[in-house]
Design an enzyme around this catalytic site. Structure first.
Site, mmCIF file in Angstrom:
data_model
loop_
_atom_site.group_PDB
_atom_site.id
_atom_site.type_symbol
_atom_site.label_atom_id
_atom_site.label_comp_id
_atom_site.label_asym_id
_atom_site.label_seq_id
_atom_site.Cartn_x
_atom_site.Cartn_y
_atom_site.Cartn_z
ATOM 1 N N GLY A 54 53.522 -17.944 28.474
ATOM 2 C CA GLY A 54 53.010 -18.080 29.828
ATOM 3 C C GLY A 54 51.498 -18.179 29.798
ATOM 4 N N GLN A 109 43.065 -17.877 33.049
ATOM 5 C CA GLN A 109 42.922 -17.650 31.599
ATOM 6 C C GLN A 109 42.226 -18.819 30.908
ATOM 7 O OE1 GLN A 109 47.220 -16.360 30.930
ATOM 8 N NE2 GLN A 109 46.138 -15.232 29.351
ATOM 9 N N CYS A 169 49.447 -10.386 25.478
ATOM 10 C CA CYS A 169 48.726 -11.317 26.352
ATOM 11 C C CYS A 169 47.809 -12.188 25.496
ATOM 12 C CB CYS A 169 47.886 -10.523 27.355
ATOM 13 S SG CYS A 169 46.913 -11.560 28.451
ATOM 14 N N LEU A 170 47.782 -13.479 25.770
ATOM 15 C CA LEU A 170 46.929 -14.393 24.999
ATOM 16 C C LEU A 170 45.444 -14.081 25.175
ATOM 17 C CD1 LEU A 170 48.760 -17.808 25.589
ATOM 18 C CD2 LEU A 170 48.809 -16.379 23.532
ATOM 19 N N HIS A 180 53.615 -10.663 34.916
ATOM 20 C CA HIS A 180 52.411 -10.732 34.085
ATOM 21 C C HIS A 180 51.486 -11.854 34.568
ATOM 22 C CE1 HIS A 180 50.385 -10.267 30.048
ATOM 23 N NE2 HIS A 180 49.965 -11.468 30.398
ATOM 24 N N GLU A 181 52.076 -13.023 34.858
ATOM 25 C CA GLU A 181 51.251 -14.176 35.263
ATOM 26 C C GLU A 181 50.697 -14.011 36.683
ATOM 27 O OE1 GLU A 181 50.299 -15.926 32.895
ATOM 28 O OE2 GLU A 181 51.852 -15.299 31.490
ATOM 29 N N HIS A 187 47.741 -11.841 36.508
ATOM 30 C CA HIS A 187 46.548 -12.592 36.101
ATOM 31 C C HIS A 187 45.898 -13.261 37.306
ATOM 32 C CE1 HIS A 187 46.055 -12.495 31.783
ATOM 33 N NE2 HIS A 187 47.300 -12.841 31.548
HETATM 34 ZN ZN ZN Z 1 48.357 -12.584 29.843
#
Ligand code: ZN
Length: 161
Positions: free
Chosen positions: A44, A49, A86-87, A128-129, A132
């Site tokens: 995701g 991000q 998380c990226l 999660h998204e 963000h």
């Molecule tokens: Zn994330």
């Protein structure tokens, strides 16, 4: 390919703005975000991000690429513990308890209204998204002990940059 912003970048703490028109720029952004997400690799990716303050995210939990514009979680229920990463916080993960079932509304790339009931992994990705897009990182979802340890590691990383 877009640059994934890392913990400490202020753009990750800013809430995004609704997409008013799904035009070619949105389609291009989605395409670039998907490419960036697959290369990472991740499941995701939210627009902020990659430094874009627009309310949309992409994901792929094994059923192919998806994009959701102006997503909102309107209902949650239950509880589920899952190890989440998380990226924007690479190399770290924590077991986090969140609601299990969620109801998500939004638009697809053609402007069709979406109304999705999700649970477990898909429900977790949605939460999660959407977090963000509201300017919230998973670090803010940790319990006190996890958070204390996480902040030690993350602060030293930010200072080392
Ligand atoms: Zn994330």
């Amino acid at each position: 390919m877009l640059t994934i912003r890392q913990y400490g970048d202020p753009v990750l703490k800013q809430a995004t703005k609704d997409v008013e028109e799904i035009d070619a720029s949105v389609a291009k952004l989605v395409e670039d975000m998907l490419e960036t997400m697959y290369a990472a690799p991740g499941v995701g990716l939210a627009a902020n991000q990659v430094g874009v303050q627009r309310r949309l995210f992409v994901y792929d939990i094994g059923d192919g690429p998806q994009a959701i514009i102006n997503p909102r979680i309107t209902e949650t229920s239950g509880e589920w513990a899952f190890e989440e990463g998380c990226l924007s916080v690479p190399g770290l993960s924590w077991t986090i308890v969140r609601p299990n079932q969620v109801h998500l509304t939004g638009l697809d790339l053609d402007g069709n209204e979406l109304s999705i009931d999700a649970e477990e992994y898909q429900g977790r990705v949605f939460q999660h998204e959407v977090d963000h897009l509201d300017g919230t990182l998973l670090v803010e979802r940790l319990d006190e002990d996890q958070r204390r340890q996480a902040l030690q590691v993350l602060r030293s990383r930010v200072l080392a940059r």
